[in-house]
Design a protein around this motif. Structure first.
Motif, PDB file in Angstrom:
ATOM      1  N   SER A  41     -14.848   9.334  -2.821  1.00 54.72           N
ATOM      2  CA  SER A  41     -14.919   7.913  -2.472  1.00 54.72           C
ATOM      3  C   SER A  41     -14.263   7.067  -3.560  1.00 54.72           C
ATOM      4  O   SER A  41     -14.441   7.314  -4.747  1.00 54.72           O
ATOM      5  CB  SER A  41     -16.379   7.514  -2.296  1.00 54.72           C
ATOM      6  N   GLY A  42     -13.493   6.109  -3.160  1.00 55.49           N
ATOM      7  CA  GLY A  42     -12.854   5.180  -4.093  1.00 55.49           C
ATOM      8  C   GLY A  42     -11.568   5.730  -4.687  1.00 55.49           C
ATOM      9  O   GLY A  42     -10.988   5.115  -5.586  1.00 55.49           O
ATOM     10  N   GLY A  44      -8.757   5.937  -3.212  1.00 50.47           N
ATOM     11  CA  GLY A  44      -7.591   5.201  -2.708  1.00 50.47           C
ATOM     12  C   GLY A  44      -7.080   5.665  -1.363  1.00 50.47           C
ATOM     13  O   GLY A  44      -5.978   5.320  -0.944  1.00 50.47           O
ATOM     14  N   LYS A  45      -7.912   6.397  -0.621  1.00 49.25           N
ATOM     15  CA  LYS A  45      -7.492   6.942   0.672  1.00 49.25           C
ATOM     16  C   LYS A  45      -7.188   5.826   1.675  1.00 49.25           C
ATOM     17  O   LYS A  45      -6.124   5.801   2.294  1.00 49.25           O
ATOM     18  CB  LYS A  45      -8.601   7.842   1.248  1.00 49.25           C
ATOM     19  N   SER A  46      -8.133   4.905   1.802  1.00 48.86           N
ATOM     20  CA  SER A  46      -7.942   3.820   2.781  1.00 48.86           C
ATOM     21  C   SER A  46      -6.745   2.962   2.412  1.00 48.86           C
ATOM     22  O   SER A  46      -5.972   2.546   3.291  1.00 48.86           O
ATOM     23  CB  SER A  46      -9.197   2.950   2.841  1.00 48.86           C
ATOM     24  N   THR A  47      -6.598   2.708   1.135  1.00 55.57           N
ATOM     25  CA  THR A  47      -5.465   1.904   0.685  1.00 55.57           C
ATOM     26  C   THR A  47      -4.144   2.576   1.070  1.00 55.57           C
ATOM     27  O   THR A  47      -3.227   1.925   1.595  1.00 55.57           O
ATOM     28  CB  THR A  47      -5.554   1.714  -0.842  1.00 55.57           C
TER      29      THR A  47
HETATM   30  N1  LIG Z   1      -9.449  -5.575  -1.499  1.00 57.12           N
HETATM   31  C1  LIG Z   1      -9.752  -4.962  -2.630  1.00 57.12           C
HETATM   32  N2  LIG Z   1      -9.837  -5.674  -3.759  1.00 57.12           N
HETATM   33  C2  LIG Z   1     -10.152  -5.087  -4.930  1.00 57.12           C
HETATM   34  N3  LIG Z   1     -10.352  -3.794  -5.043  1.00 57.12           N
HETATM   35  C3  LIG Z   1     -10.260  -3.010  -3.947  1.00 57.12           C
HETATM   36  C4  LIG Z   1      -9.971  -3.565  -2.687  1.00 57.12           C
HETATM   37  N4  LIG Z   1      -9.936  -2.554  -1.762  1.00 57.12           N
HETATM   38  C5  LIG Z   1     -10.228  -1.423  -2.453  1.00 57.12           C
HETATM   39  N5  LIG Z   1     -10.408  -1.692  -3.747  1.00 57.12           N
HETATM   40  C6  LIG Z   1     -10.663  -0.714  -4.808  1.00 57.12           C
HETATM   41  O1  LIG Z   1      -9.608   0.188  -4.814  1.00 57.12           O
HETATM   42  C7  LIG Z   1     -10.079   1.493  -4.960  1.00 57.12           C
HETATM   43  C8  LIG Z   1      -9.645   2.355  -3.802  1.00 57.12           C
HETATM   44  O2  LIG Z   1     -10.283   1.900  -2.640  1.00 57.12           O
HETATM   45  P1  LIG Z   1     -10.190   2.576  -1.215  1.00 57.12           P
HETATM   46  O3  LIG Z   1     -10.907   1.804  -0.228  1.00 57.12           O
HETATM   47  O4  LIG Z   1      -8.746   2.867  -0.964  1.00 57.12           O
HETATM   48  O5  LIG Z   1     -10.927   3.964  -1.521  1.00 57.12           O
HETATM   49  P2  LIG Z   1     -11.372   5.087  -0.476  1.00 57.12           P
HETATM   50  O6  LIG Z   1     -10.829   6.331  -0.994  1.00 57.12           O
HETATM   51  O7  LIG Z   1     -10.981   4.708   0.877  1.00 57.12           O
HETATM   52  O8  LIG Z   1     -12.909   5.109  -0.605  1.00 57.12           O
HETATM   53  P3  LIG Z   1     -14.006   5.484   0.524  1.00 57.12           P
HETATM   54  O9  LIG Z   1     -13.930   7.000   0.685  1.00 57.12           O
HETATM   55  O10 LIG Z   1     -15.291   5.120  -0.087  1.00 57.12           O
HETATM   56  O11 LIG Z   1     -13.635   4.780   1.707  1.00 57.12           O
HETATM   57  C9  LIG Z   1     -11.556   1.395  -5.087  1.00 57.12           C
HETATM   58  O12 LIG Z   1     -11.910   1.451  -6.492  1.00 57.12           O
HETATM   59  C10 LIG Z   1     -11.883   0.069  -4.513  1.00 57.12           C
HETATM   60  O13 LIG Z   1     -13.007  -0.476  -5.184  1.00 57.12           O
END
Ligand SMILES: Nc1ncnc2c1ncn2[C@@H]1O[C@H](COP(=O)(O)OP(=O)(O)OP(=O)(O)O)[C@@H](O)[C@H]1O
Ligand SMILES: [Mg+2]
Lengths: 225, 450
Positions: A41-42, A44-47
């Motif tokens: 988690s976190g 950066g997958k969703s990003t």
């Molecule tokens: N809009 C935003 N503004 C600031 N920080 C962000 C934003 N979106 C995501 N982040 C940060 O960027 C990092 C990557 O986030 P992301 O959502 O891509 O992770 P993830 O892998 O999808 O996590 P998860 O498995 O929990 O969904 C995280 O540390 C998150 O806190």
């Protein structure tokens, strides 16, 4: 190559320092490939998914979807391109609460001019295929979670996209529904579509042709299943 | 699936937000249409009231006019009647009749009866009716009382004139007309028979009290009187009635008569009729001045009514001039805030729609469709409500006036036609900024939340 992500980086402005969500990531996915991205988690997958889906412009690097750099287009043209080329499935389904299943499935058609009757036929076919025929006039609140995700899946497929981007689509589903959904995605890939699935569900990996591990916004090591 | 359907579905989903929008537009339109209706109603009622007042005043003036007319007619009639009863304007007497003698002892001198015929056959123009008479104070032996006996022949026509209706009927032979005192003292009535110097007479008329020698006078046929008095073919005087002898004309009459009848004199008689006519004339004058007064007060009433109405209309206009823009501005702000709140409320769905490919114009269109619907619904309700309120406040319901009269003139219809356009413009403009903000929203932000 249907999807090319080259040296893409993205950081968010944090309270004190900026958070680097995606750091110099590159990946290529060919047409008909089913690729899963895994990581904690976190990481950066969703990003990464939003960047690949022409929804979030990276700070640096280039994205090519079906040979087109979506970020070179103006927002409205990019929206049209997105509507025609990419389908999204999200963990939270993101259905419009006041539209019936049929209207939700038809929503992407608003972005792509076409024959209304044909589009409707296609929507009804998709609804039938996902076993929602008797739910087509119901609003999302009246559906089970599995039904909601199937409706979202049908919506993603309406404009016959080349690429489906799925962010934790099974996160809210039980085993049975999760398996069914992964089955549909695999089916889409077999039919020539390209799937990029973001998940930390290990079962998803079983359906994927390739798994990319992401850690701290970087690609760890590609594992070929 | 259309943008329109999307807008309608959303409205049905968030009824309260739509309802509040509609209410604020309704308020604005109702205020505008209500004010216009009220102002029109004021106008119509003012017109109606002034018309009514005008009619009243006219009727009252007409009534007064008829009073004046009646007074005039009365005066004319009175002149005629009193001349008949009492009046003669001149008296033609033998030249030798002394004036002092006349006033002390009555008529003493005589002249031939033929004089009257001579006058009648002349070309005299200054007098009308000629009445020869004998007059003598005599004893009524049978009653043992003195009376004035007058014998008259009735009118002698003036031949060169068209025959006039005689003012006096001749007293027929064997008939007697008596004065009031005699009638009272002798307790006589019309139809009674009396004996006068051994001759029988039937009472043919009784004169009412005149307060003059007439009250102690008996009238009989000239011929009979001449016989009774031993004055065959003689008369004492000729009365000339209804002569137009005001002012200096008396000298003309004298000249004319003396030329025809050299042995006579003419004396002027002041008659009571003249005094009465003067009184009548006064009455007529006062009726005329009352009419004048009525006309003036009528005008004043009309003016007062008009001023009152003008003031009321000005009050309403002033009130509308402040209230309408205020309510319009308030509604615009309310709609703006509602649209802004709505845009925030819709963040997620707009993100979804943007993600599935809707263009920003389509998002704006969704908002403006909603604004149009709010505008239309609000305008229709507002027109109805405003008209109803304006109608009620205007007090038209009590006047029996038809609503169509509000549209006969003025620009109420234009206001009502323009109201939906205005309402849609109002909601459109107020929703524009929130719609733009919504359309520019980054879908990624929403989707990241998931
Ligand atoms: N809009 C935003 N503004 C600031 N920080 C962000 C934003 N979106 C995501 N982040 C940060 O960027 C990092 C990557 O986030 P992301 O959502 O891509 O992770 P993830 O892998 O999808 O996590 P998860 O498995 O929990 O969904 C995280 O540390 C998150 O806190
Ligand atoms: Mg995520």
């Amino acid at each position: 190559m249907l999807l090319q992500v080259n040296n893409v980086s993205k950081s968010y402005a944090g309270a004190q320092s900026s958070i680097c969500a995606v750091n110099n990531v590159s990946l290529q996915i060919s047409k008909g490939e089913f690729v899963a991205v895994q990581g904690p988690s976190g990481c950066g997958k969703s990003t990464l998914l939003l960047i690949a889906g022409a929804l979030l412009k990276p700070d640096s690097g280039v994205v090519l979807v079906d040979g087109q750099d979506p970020y070179a287009l103006n927002p409205d043209t990019r929206a049209g391109f997105r509507a025609r080329t990419i389908g999204f499935v999200f963990q939270q389904f993101h259905l419009v609460p006041y539209l019936s299943v049929l209207d939700n499935v038809l929503a992407p058609a608003l972005a792509v001019p076409g024959n209304a009757a044909e589009t409707r036929d296609r929507a009804l076919q998709l609804i039938e295929r996902f076993g929602l025929s008797d739910r087509s006039q119901h609003v999302p609140a009246k559906l089970s979670t599995g039904e909601r995700q199937r409706a979202a899946m049908a919506r993603a497929l309406l404009n016959q996209p080349k690429l489906i981007l799925a962010d934790e689509p099974t996160g809210n589903l039980d085993h049975q529904n999760a398996d069914a959904l992964l089955g549909y995605l695999a089916e889409f890939a077999i039919g020539g579509g390209t799937v990029l699935l973001v998940t930390h569900d290990d079962r998803a990996v079983a359906h994927a042709k390739r798994v990319i591990h992401l850690q701290h916004g970087e690609v760890a090591e590609p594992i070929v299943s | 699936m259309t943008v329109w359907r999307l807008a309608v579905r959303e409205i049905l989903h968030r009824k309260l937000s739509f309802l509040m929008g509609v209410i604020s537009v309704t308020t604005a339109v109702a205020c505008l249409v209500g004010a216009q209706t009220l102002l029109r109603a004021d106008r119509v009622i003012t017109g109606h009231l002034l018309e009514q007042k005008q009619t009243e005043v006219e009727q009252s003036i007409a009534a007064k006019e008829s009073v004046v007319k009646q007074a005039g007619a009365d005066l004319e009639d009175a002149m005629r009647k009193h001349m008949l009863g009492l009046g003669f304007n001149i008296l033609i007497l033998p030249k030798e009749q002394s004036r002092s003698e006349l006033l002390l002892n009555g008529m003493t001198a005589t002249m031939p009866e033929s004089y009257v015929d001579k006058l009648g056959q002349s070309n005299i123009v200054t007098v009308n009716h000629l009445l020869p008479s004998v007059t003598r104070r005599v004893l009524w032996p049978e009653q043992n009382r003195e009376v004035i006996l007058i014998g008259t022949r009735g009118e002698v026509p003036i031949q060169h004139r068209a025959l006039k209706k005689p003012l006096l009927e001749e007293v027929a032979e064997g008939k007697m007309v008596i004065g009031h005192e005699i009638q009272k003292e002798l307790e006589l009535k019309v139809g009674d028979t009396v004996t006068f110097q051994k001759q029988e007479f039937t009472i043919s008329a009784v004169h009412p009290e005149r307060g003059s020698t007439d009250d102690v006078t008996i009238w009989m046929n000239l011929r009979q009187a001449q016989e009774l008095l031993g004055m065959q073919n003689l008369i004492n005087a000729i009365l000339a009635l209804e002569c137009d002898c005001a002012g200096d004309r008396i000298s003309a009459i004298r000249a004319e008569i003396e030329a025809i009848l050299p042995g006579t004199q003419v004396i002027e008689k002041y008659s009571q009729a003249l005094a009465r006519a003067e009184a009548r004339s006064k009455a007529k004058e006062s009726a005329e001045s009352a009419l004048e007064q009525e006309k003036k007060s009528g005008q004043a009433t009309l003016l007062r009514e008009k001023l009152g109405r003008d003031q009321l209309e000005q009050q309403h206009t002033g009130f509308a001039a402040v209230l309408v823009p205020l309510v319009l501005a308030g509604s615009a702000v309310t709609i703006f805030l509602l649209a802004l709140a709505n845009a925030r409320q819709r963040t997620e769905e707009i993100g979804i729609l943007r993600a599935v490919g809707l263009k920003s114009q389509q998002i704006i269109l969704v908002f403006l469709s909603k604004a149009t619907l709010i505008g239309c619904a609000g305008a229709l309700l507002g027109i109805g409500l405003g008209f109803w309120i304006g109608w009620g406040l205007g007090g038209l319901s009590g006047t029996g006036l038809a609503w169509q009269q509000l549209f006969a003139t003025g620009n109420l219809l234009q206001t009502i036609v323009a109201a939906p356009v205005l309402a849609i413009a109002l909601t459109g403009i107020a929703s524009w900024v929130p719609a733009l903000l919504a359309a520019q929203q980054d879908p990624a932000v929403v989707l990241q939340g998931g």
